[in-house]
Design an enzyme around this catalytic site. Structure first.
Site, PDB file in Angstrom:
ATOM      1  N   ALA A  68      33.783 -62.520 -92.887  1.00  0.00           N
ATOM      2  CA  ALA A  68      33.348 -63.120 -91.980  1.00  0.00           C
ATOM      3  C   ALA A  68      31.646 -63.298 -92.709  1.00  0.00           C
ATOM      4  O   ALA A  68      31.081 -63.141 -93.410  1.00  0.00           O
ATOM      5  CB  ALA A  68      33.817 -63.115 -90.962  1.00  0.00           C
ATOM      6  N   GLY A 112      36.941 -60.025 -93.238  1.00  0.00           N
ATOM      7  CA  GLY A 112      37.711 -61.436 -92.826  1.00  0.00           C
ATOM      8  C   GLY A 112      38.364 -62.429 -94.318  1.00  0.00           C
ATOM      9  O   GLY A 112      39.622 -62.034 -94.101  1.00  0.00           O
ATOM     10  N   GLU A 115      41.350 -59.978 -94.092  1.00  0.00           N
ATOM     11  CA  GLU A 115      42.730 -60.044 -93.143  1.00  0.00           C
ATOM     12  C   GLU A 115      42.964 -62.006 -93.787  1.00  0.00           C
ATOM     13  O   GLU A 115      44.339 -61.485 -93.093  1.00  0.00           O
ATOM     14  CB  GLU A 115      41.679 -60.185 -91.486  1.00  0.00           C
ATOM     15  N   GLU A 135      34.123 -53.903 -92.648  1.00  0.00           N
ATOM     16  CA  GLU A 135      33.090 -53.525 -91.152  1.00  0.00           C
ATOM     17  C   GLU A 135      32.642 -52.394 -90.388  1.00  0.00           C
ATOM     18  O   GLU A 135      31.254 -52.927 -89.841  1.00  0.00           O
ATOM     19  CB  GLU A 135      34.686 -54.121 -89.820  1.00  0.00           C
TER      20      GLU A 135
END
Length: 261
Positions: A68, A112, A115, A135
């Site tokens: 992200a 992300g 994911e 993360e």
């Protein structure tokens, strides 16, 4: 005019395959809100397009998506994230697509990026791919499904170790753990992903969508409920002309001509 954050290409017929590319190469395809909005619009359009049966999503040779966009998130407050319904507002569009989505992963698929790949139905990885949920190393936790989809794919023990250490995992380890369907040479990644997509797209779209829905139900129901749902879907397939065509073509030793009806 700024560059589009995703690029969409519909392959020539009879492929019935769409190719979607993340297009933020300067930041290793970091996923931000603007990209999510463009992707949501594109996926909804492709899901509705009768000429598209399978979607392939990829990034660059260096990065599928390195995570992200930290620059976008770093200063956000709980109230802002909650009020914006961050992630849920746009990224959930991927899980609502009825047609199969294949993630063709080369380079980094972290945070992300990992994911999102798990939101797809099949992950085909280049032998250079790197997966991970890092993360924890920046003071937070996965928020786009990493703590939920990863243990379903690889089991609790491995998911705990990957997430709590934040380490990167090779394509080969990811395949051995069950996260990746297949590892292929980097130079053949797109060729292999598109060939897989074309094979799926050659089947009845009705049956493909029913099969995807039934397989996904295995993660949402008990075994007994899942078996009953499977049985009803199997029975329902006999109401389609594609089932009649498929079985008749088998008996006549010819290629079926599906009409998706």
């Amino acid at each position: 005019m700024s560059e589009p954050l995703i690029l969409v290409e519909i392959l020539p017929q009879p492929a019935k395959v769409a190719l979607v590319r993340f297009n933020r190469p300067k930041v290793l395809n970091a996923l931000n809100n603007a990209l999510a909005i463009e992707l949501e619009t594109a996926l909804q359009a492709l899901d509705a397009d009768p000429n598209v049966h399978v979607i392939v999503v990829t990034g660059s040779e260096k990065a599928f998506a390195a995570g992200a966009d930290i620059a976008e998130m770093s200063s956000q407050s709980f109230a802002t994230m909650f009020n914006q319904n961050y992630i849920t507002a746009h990224w959930e569009a991927a899980r609502n697509v009825r047609k199969p989505i294949i993630a063709a992963v080369s380079g980094y698929a972290l945070g992300g990026g990992c994911e999102f790949a798990m939101m797809c139905d099949i992950i085909i990885a280049a032998d250079t791919a790197k997966f991970g949920q890092p993360e924890i190393t920046i003071g937070t936790i996965p928020g786009m499904g990493g703590t939920q989809r990863l243990p379903r794919a690889i089991g609790k023990a491995k998911a705990m170790e990957w997430c709590l250490t934040g380490r990167m995992v090779s394509a080969q380890e990811a395949e051995a753990a069950g996260l990746v369907a297949r590892v292929v040479p980097a130079e053949k990644l797109l060729e292999e992903a598109l060939a897989t997509a074309a094979k799926i797209a050659s089947h009845s779209l009705l049956s493909v969508m029913m099969l995807k829905e039934t397989l996904n139900a295995a993660f949402e129901t008990t075994l007994d409920q899942g078996l009953k749902f499977e049985r009803r879907q199997f029975h329902a397939s006999f109401s389609t002309s594609d089932q009649k065509e498929g079985m008749q073509a088998f008996l006549e030793k010819r290629k079926p001509a599906y009409k998706n009806q």
